[in-house]
Design an enzyme around this catalytic site. Structure first.
Site, mmCIF file in Angstrom:
data_model
loop_
_atom_site.group_PDB
_atom_site.id
_atom_site.type_symbol
_atom_site.label_atom_id
_atom_site.label_comp_id
_atom_site.label_asym_id
_atom_site.label_seq_id
_atom_site.Cartn_x
_atom_site.Cartn_y
_atom_site.Cartn_z
ATOM 1 N N HIS A 131 0.072 1.333 -9.895
ATOM 2 C CA HIS A 131 -0.712 0.390 -9.096
ATOM 3 C C HIS A 131 -1.219 -0.755 -9.988
ATOM 4 C CE1 HIS A 131 -3.444 0.097 -5.310
ATOM 5 N NE2 HIS A 131 -3.187 -1.103 -5.800
ATOM 6 N N GLU B 197 -2.934 8.507 -6.002
ATOM 7 C CA GLU B 197 -2.849 7.954 -7.354
ATOM 8 C C GLU B 197 -3.961 8.537 -8.227
ATOM 9 O OE1 GLU B 197 -3.161 3.818 -6.372
ATOM 10 O OE2 GLU B 197 -1.031 3.642 -5.883
ATOM 11 N N ARG C 250 0.860 -1.180 0.000
ATOM 12 C CA ARG C 250 0.000 0.000 0.000
ATOM 13 C C ARG C 250 0.899 1.234 0.000
ATOM 14 N NH1 ARG C 250 -4.835 -1.245 -1.609
ATOM 15 N NH2 ARG C 250 -6.037 0.132 -0.259
#
Length: 330
Positions: A296, A268, A239
């Site tokens: 990601h 993000e 994370r």
């Protein structure tokens, strides 16, 4: 009898045949594709179940509006973007999908490590100009991986999968996870290190695989990076806020870190003026060739994404048909 409402809050849009095939007898599936939590309000209050991905936060402000919700499914592993503690007070179970992308994330962690430790990313960038000096010397020194320490922070499903891959490369695998029962190290043939500082001090490659909790927020920061061996490598496929990425540019510039592979960021997409982004985009900063950033995407494969969708919809089916729930996190 009218069908239930199964809501997909974010990320997933377009064809919903995967979810509809599973829920067709019990629920109407609707994808809202929202990007801000407030866009949910007025559209989810009577939802019978909600599927949430990683692009949206579901806080108390939304949960307290729900009048008929039998389950919130975080279609992924981490569930820090859902206020599961408050949901519990409202009698709403929150479940995750912990096993959809284990192979993909572990493969990505190893891939980032290899691209950095073998100089692949560095040379690909260094040699691009037409007048580049076409020799291997610029990437020196590189070190043989066999026997080097691959340190796993968090030995859950993905951490375990990454550990077994590193073992196959002949690396000395250690882990730090104070919540892992005794004996797991013996079953896997890896070394448990009880002291976090000692764990850092031995890490040639530090690969983060822990969940984001108050305890792990910025657990890797400037001070902890300083305790790692000079010339070590940092990988984060967990994370974004597990690592204080503000510390990375200086650690790269000083040589404390020889490289960093970052799949997840606190925000993000990141703002253009973020110090890490600025350094990464600056051809005169060593981060431009020694940092790899991904959007990601370590979790992604065609099969993995389908698994995530199938398992999320199956969790809703269990909730809507009175079956025992699985993977409840609250």
């Amino acid at each position: 009898m009218s069908k239930a409402r199964a809501i997909i809050a974010d990320f997933q849009h377009g064809s919903l045949e995967v979810e509809q095939e599973i829920l067709k007898d019990v629920a109407v599936v609707e994808a809202l594709d929202v990007h801000n939590e407030s866009e949910l309000w007025g559209r989810v209050e009577d939802a019978d179940c909600i599927m949430v991905y990683h692009t949206l936060k579901v806080t108390r402000a939304t949960i307290e509006r729900l009048t008929n919700c039998k389950l919130i499914v975080r279609c992924g592993v981490g569930y820090d973007n859902v206020d599961h503690a408050f949901a519990r007070t409202r009698g709403i179970p929150v479940a995750n999908v912990p096993d959809y992308g284990t192979e993909e994330v572990a493969d990505s962690a190893i891939g980032l490590m290899l691209a950095l430790t073998r100089g692949i990313n560095f040379h690909n960038n260094f040699l691009r100009p037409a007048d580049a000096d076409w020799r291997f010397h610029h990437v020196a020194p590189l070190y043989r991986l066999r026997g080097r320490t691959f340190a796993v922070l968090g030995l859950g499903r993905i951490g375990t999968a990454a550990a077994t891959r590193a073992k196959a490369l002949g690396m000395d695998v250690t882990f730090y996870d104070p919540y892992k029962p005794d004996g797991y190290d013996k079953a896997l043939g890896v070394r448990r290190i009880e002291s976090f500082d000692e764990f850092l001090a031995q890490a040639f490659v530090l690969s983060c695989h822990c969940p984001l909790t108050p305890e792990t927020h910025h657990i890797i920061n400037a001070a902890s990076i300083e305790k790692m061996p000079r010339g070590s490598y940092l990988i984060n496929t967990a994370r974004g806020n597990v690592v204080d990425v503000m510390a990375i540019p200086d650690a790269i510039a000083s040589g404390r870190l020889a490289g960093a592979g970052i799949d997840v960021l606190p925000q993000e997409p990141p703002p253009a003026d973020h110090p890490l982004i600025v350094a990464w985009r600056n051809p005169n900063h060593p981060a431009s060739t020694r940092v790899i950033l991904n959007a990601h995407n370590a979790f992604y494969s065609v099969e993995g994404l389908r698994d995530m969708r199938v398992k999320g919809a199956q969790a809703c089916l269990r909730a809507l048909t009175g079956q025992p729930l699985r993977n409840v996190v609250n």
